[in-house]
Every structure is written in structure tokens, then in C-alpha cells.
Design a protein around this motif. Structure first.
Motif, mmCIF file in Angstrom:
data_model
loop_
_atom_site.group_PDB
_atom_site.id
_atom_site.type_symbol
_atom_site.label_atom_id
_atom_site.label_comp_id
_atom_site.label_asym_id
_atom_site.label_seq_id
_atom_site.Cartn_x
_atom_site.Cartn_y
_atom_site.Cartn_z
ATOM 1 N N GLN A 205 46.363 9.272 71.558
ATOM 2 C CA GLN A 205 47.358 8.215 71.726
ATOM 3 C C GLN A 205 48.715 8.638 71.159
ATOM 4 O O GLN A 205 49.760 8.298 71.712
ATOM 5 N N TYR A 206 48.687 9.383 70.065
ATOM 6 C CA TYR A 206 49.940 9.872 69.484
ATOM 7 C C TYR A 206 50.659 10.785 70.478
ATOM 8 O O TYR A 206 51.885 10.708 70.639
ATOM 9 N N ARG A 209 52.156 8.523 73.215
ATOM 10 C CA ARG A 209 53.298 7.747 72.723
ATOM 11 C C ARG A 209 54.503 8.639 72.463
ATOM 12 O O ARG A 209 55.643 8.250 72.720
ATOM 13 N N GLU A 210 54.242 9.843 71.939
ATOM 14 C CA GLU A 210 55.346 10.762 71.662
ATOM 15 C C GLU A 210 56.064 11.146 72.949
ATOM 16 O O GLU A 210 57.296 11.202 72.994
#
Length: 593
Positions: A205-206, A209-210
Motif C-alpha cells: 500500500q505504501y 500511495r507513494e
């Protein structure tokens, strides 16, 4: 059983360190972010299959219901088993890649586990294959709804681990040692693999999102630069305006030098190498000539590729982008870097976005220049009336979406570009294909409906075969806009607009009708004949359309407005079907492109 948990967490940590390092890879990020092709699926199978193999090697050997400390398992004794994190890698890879990827990962991890040995080798191999296929199937169904959450992934991981415990009990014989083993490793493996799944998904998810944040920042930056440079591009491509644009870009990007050219020479160069990259006729680099010839983006990562003839030149990398006006390369935008590593994919994408925006701005500038020379005062007046407020509203809508929905903002920006491109093309022609006019309308609608979703619906009913028929530009879009702006104001009903195009033996008929509040009788008689003052407009567009129809078709065209209060309005246009001599006085410019 309790002593097994910290040992298992150590193994999870090893896998997560590898995952974190892998997440820095551009290839892995791209695979996670996009729909996978065959090559991407093979890469996923290889990566997560390797995770399964590593999990087997780093497993904890269980002998006589006690955990044995070991650093790397090469083989397992016949009466022993292992506790490991294999299911975690299989489940995550399967959720990301689907059933085929999951099956591939399961086969790799399962076969490797089988050959390590131990009395649960067969059961673990079977459970690995089944876990891959099942998790892939669950992941496929959830990805279609875009709802693979960390909680869902944890649930799948724990379910697959519990399934493995069940398969060990069903397959392994004798039963008593299998049951004793499950009592020891069951809860720790289910709990720790669930924890590993959670941490794994948070890393994924990081990554997503990034990338979204990077897109939002990049889009926002591009809009800011475009806003700052718009006043100068409105002056066209000249040395003064291009120098101002280059200075602004040098301040707001990481490039070491910015250059802008037209098709004949360098108009501006600011930053590094300004001593020999100077405004001049002709070009100092072969790379620029190639972009002008081919009309595509080119990059260089060395002085040799830039092809600068000046040997001490500090520039070592460049991205050169074509500036297009009406599909013709009229110049280039060049970003230079002293260090090739500074020319990242982010910088290249930003440059491409700016080149597209600059191209649109140049088209607008050219349109402004051409509008001064147009002899057709009606078309010029219509453009001046319709678009300034629409442009500002559209830009405001897109700027909001840049923060909340960057993908939709990108699509709306393309629609805005298409709308103004159609507008500019129409300003240079007397007649255009009907399909182009419809494209113009649909681009306008997509931008308006982004501002007012679900307020109205526009339906098209176009007789097949009429798409190539020629009609005057700007006769359909103003009618649809009038319906949207006037027919549904201060009403609670959902607006419906019908655009209908059909033909008979002699005429092409265009009808735009709505179910709005209608037009008062005292204004209806004057509409289309003269300007009518009201809160929302003057009716100049309708007057313009009627007068242009009369001029083009020698009074053979028909223009009629019907309306009933609280029922709706219908505007009907009938123009002669194309025939020899119908528009002879307009000469060949009718069909100019």
C-alpha cells in the motif's frame, strides 16, 4: 509453542527486509501498479516463488515436538517437520497476480518443500499448490472491485495457513505425530503468518500511495508551471517569450539548463552551457534536428548522444520534446542535465506533460493570432462569447481533482485539450465533418458533467452513415450548452437533452431538445433573430448560427425554435445535403485541414 513465536517473527523479518529492498525496484513498483501482462506474471512467479524457497530454507526444524535452532535448512530428517513463513509469500503473490500466478508460485515453493524432506513433505507441498490457486482466485475476484485491503489479505493468509494444518492432519500418517505437530506449530504459524501478511500489505500500500502522491505532485507542478508560462506562450514562439518561459522552468524543475527552439533555430537557452548554446539560426545539437524530423520524444544519457560539437560542454544528459501545433512539430522543449542520473523517469514524465500543455498553449496563441485575421466576424464573436468562462471553470475543476482523483484529472485535461483543439480547427474552416462537431460536444460534456454529476443526461441518436457529412462548426455545441445552462436552472428535475441527427432525400436534420422549463412566449419570438437580454445571456449564439446558416447555404437552410413552458424546448436545423454547387462560393477553403 510460545517459544516458537519469536523464532517465527525473526523469519518474517528476514522476508520483509527482502520485500522492502525489492520495493525500491522500479520494475517491481511498475508491476504492482499496473495490469500485468505475461512478462509481468512470470516475474511475479519468479519473485514470490523465490520467497517461498527462502522461507523453506529459513524454516525452524521441529523434532520430537521441540524447536531446533538452525540458520539454514539444507535437509530435514525423516521424522521431523518445519515451521516457516512459506504460505505468507505464496498468498501475497497470488493476491497480486491471480490464480495462474498463484499456481506457479505454489508449485515452485511446494516442490522445493517436498524435496527438503520430513514426514510432512507431501502435505506441505500439496497445501502450497492449493494455497496459491485459492488465494489467487480470491484475489482476482476482489481486485475487480479494487478492495484488496490489509484486513482481507490477513484473513486470506490465516485461512490458507489453517488449511495447511488441516491438510497435514488429513494426509500425514501416522496421525498421532501429525496431531502433536499441529498442536505445537498451528497457532504460532497462523498468527505470525497473519502478522507477516499485514506488514507485507502495508508495504504494498505504501508503494501505491507513494506513486499516487508523486502523480499528484507532478500534475500540480505541471499546472503551476503552465499557469506561470501561459502569458508568455500567448505571445507565440519568439526570443523574448521563450526566454521568460525557460527562466521559469529552470527555477521550478531540477534541470541544469532549459532550451526552447522553433523549427529553424534556438530561441532561448538558460542555465549551464549558455556560453555556446546561444539563440541562433540553426542548431548546435543533432538531437534537436532529429526530434524536429521525427516528432517524438528523445533522450540522451551522454555527451556523445547529445551530439554537441563543443567539446568542453558540461551537459551530459537531455530530454528533447516536440512542441506540436495541429499535429505539426513547430519547435522543441529541451531539458539538459549535467549528471545523467538526474534525468529520472519522474523528470521525463514531467517534461512530457509540460510539452503537451505548452503545445496546447501554442495552439491557443495561434488561434488568437488567426482570430485577428478572420474575415468571418460571426465565428470570431461566437468563440469570444463561449469559452473564457468555460475555460476557467474547467481549470478549477481539474485543479481540485488533481488532489482527489489525479487519474480523472488527467483524462479531463485530455478532454479539455480535445475541446480546444476542435474549437481551433473549427475556427479555420467553413465546414467540418459531423463527427468532429460531435466530438467537440462530447469533450465539452465530459468537462461540464465533472462539475455537475448526475444533474442532467445527454443522449445521442445519430443516423448511421451521416458521420462524414459536412456541417458548419459551432452549430451543435452552443445548442447543447444553451439547454444545460438555461433549461434546468432553478429546477429539481433531472435534465434530459436529446441530440438527434437524421436525413431525408434533400436535407440533413439536426434536433436538440430538452425537458426543461421552456422559454417565455415573449422571448421565443425574438430568439435567433436578435439579441435578447436576460440574466443568463443574450441569445447571440443563436443569432450567430442562424446568420451563418443563411450565408453558407444561400437561405436554403432552416432554423426553428419550439418551446412550451414547463415542458421543454426543441431547436431544429435543416441543411441541404451536400451536392454539386451548393457551396461553390466558398472555394476550396471549405475542406482545408
Amino acid at each position: 509453542m510460545v517459544n516458537l513465536i519469536p523464532l517465527m517473527i525473526e523469519r518474517v523479518g528476514v522476508i520483509l527486509i527482502v520485500v522492502f529492498l525489492l520495493s525500491q525496484s522500479k520494475t517491481f513498483r511498475q508491476i504492482i501498479h499496473r495490469d500485468q501482462g505475461v512478462k509481468d506474471k512470470v516475474i511475479l512467479i519468479a519473485i514470490f516463488g523465490l520467497f517461498g524457497v527462502i522461507s523453506n530454507y529459513t524454516g525452524i526444524q521441529i523434532h520430537s515436538n521441540s524447536a531446533a535452532e538452525n540458520s539454514w535448512l539444507i535437509g530435514i530428517e525423516p521424522d521431523s517437520a518445519i515451521a516457516n513463513t512459506r504460505i505468507m509469500g505464496i498468498a501475497i503473490g497470488s493476491l497480486l497476480g491471480g490464480p495462474i500466478v498463484g499456481l506457479g508460485i505454489g508449485v515452485i515453493a511446494g516442490v522445493h518443500r517436498f524435496f527438503l524432506g520430513g514426514f510432512t513433505a507431501a502435505a506441505c507441498a500439496i497445501s502450497a499448490v492449493l494455497a496459491g490457486a485459492a488465494a489467487g482466485w480470491f484475489g482476482l475476484s476482489r481486485r475487480k472491485k479494487n478492495v484488496i485491503t490489509p484486513a482481507f489479505a490477513v484473513g486470506i493468509g490465516m485461512l490458507m495457513e489453517m488449511t495447511q494444518m488441516g491438510i497435514i492432519l488429513l494426509v500425514t500418517r501416522p496421525f498421532d505425530p501429525a496431531w502433536d505437530l499441529v498442536k505445537v506449530i498451528g497457532i504460532p504459524m497462523v498468527a505470525v503468518n497473519g502478522l507477516g501478511m499485514l506488514l507485507f500489505m502495508l508495504i504494498i500500500q505504501y508503494i501505491l500511495r507513494e506513486q499516487e502522491r508523486a502523480k499528484v505532485l507532478q500534475t500540480s507542478k505541471a499546472f503551476y508551471i503552465a499557469d506561470r508560462t501561459l502569458p508568455f506562450f500567448r505571445q507565440g514562439l519568439n526570443q523574448e517569450s521563450c526566454r521568460e518561459v525557460a527562466v521559469i522552468m529552470l527555477q521550478l524543475t531540477d534541470a541544469d539548463a532549459i532550451a526552447i527552439t522553433d523549427s529553424e533555430g534556438v530561441l532561448a537557452h538558460v542555465g549551464a552551457a549558455s556560453d555556446h548554446h546561444v539563440p541562433t539560426k540553426g542548431f548546435s545539437t543533432e538531437l534537436t534536428k532529429k526530434v524536429l524530423r521525427e516528432g517524438r520524444v528523445l533522450t540522451a544519457k551522454s555527451r556523445e548522444e547529445i551530439l554537441c560539437r563543443h567539446k568542453p560542454c558540461p551537459l551530459r544528459a537531455a530530454v528533447v520534446l516536440p512542441l506540436m501545433v495541429h499535429n505539426k512539430t513547430v519547435g522543441t522543449l529541451k531539458l539538459y542535465f549535467n549528471n545523467p542520473s538526474d534525468l529520472t523517469e519522474v523528470e521525463k514524465e514531467l517534461a512530457e506533460g509540460l510539452a503537451n500543455l505548452f503545445s496546447t498553449q501554442l495552439e491557443l496563441a495561434e488561434a488568437e493570432q488567426q482570430s485577428k485575421l478572420l474575415k468571418n466576424a460571426e465565428i470570431k464573436a461566437l468563440q469570444a462569447q463561449v469559452h473564457p468562462h468555460f475555460l476557467f471553470n474547467a481549470i478549477n475543476t481539474i485543479s481540485v481533482l488533481c488532489r482527489t482523483n489525479p487519474e480523472k484529472a488527467r483524462k479531463l485535461l485530455l478532454e479539455l485539450s480535445q475541446f480546444f483543439r476542435s474549437n481551433l480547427q473549427g475556427a479555420r474552416q467553413i465546414l467540418i465533418p459531423l463527427e468532429k462537431e460531435i466530438e467537440h460536444v462530447k469533450a465539452y460534456l465530459s468537462l461540464e458533467q465533472a462539475r455537475f454529476p448526475d444533474k442532467y443526461e445527454v443522449l445521442f441518436e445519430i443516423e448511421q452513415g451521416l458521420e462524414k457529412s459536412h456541417v458548419p462548426p459551432f452549430i451543435l455545441q452552443p445548442l447543447v450548452e444553451n439547454s444545460i445552462r438555461h433549461a434546468f436552472s432553478r429546477t429539481r428535475i433531472k435534465g434530459e437533452v436529446m441530440v438527434k441527427v437524421y436525413s431525408d432525400e434533400h436535407f440533413l436534420h439536426i434536433e436538440v431538445s430538452d425537458n426543461g422549463k421552456g422559454i417565455p412566449p415573449e422571448k421565443l419570438e425574438l430568439l435567433g433573430k436578435e439579441a435578447v437580454e436576460s440574466r443568463h445571456g443574450t441569445g447571440t449564439a443563436l443569432v450567430n448560427i442562424r446568420e451563418r446558416l443563411t450565408g453558407i447555404y444561400n437561405k436554403e437552410a432552416l432554423f426553428e425554435i419550439k418551446s412550451r413552458k414547463e415542458t421543454g424546448t426543441e431547436i431544429a436545423i435543416s441543411i441541404p445535403l451536400e451536392k454539386k454547387g451548393a457551396w461553390d462560393y466558398h472555394d476550396d477553403s471549405i475542406y482545408s485541414r
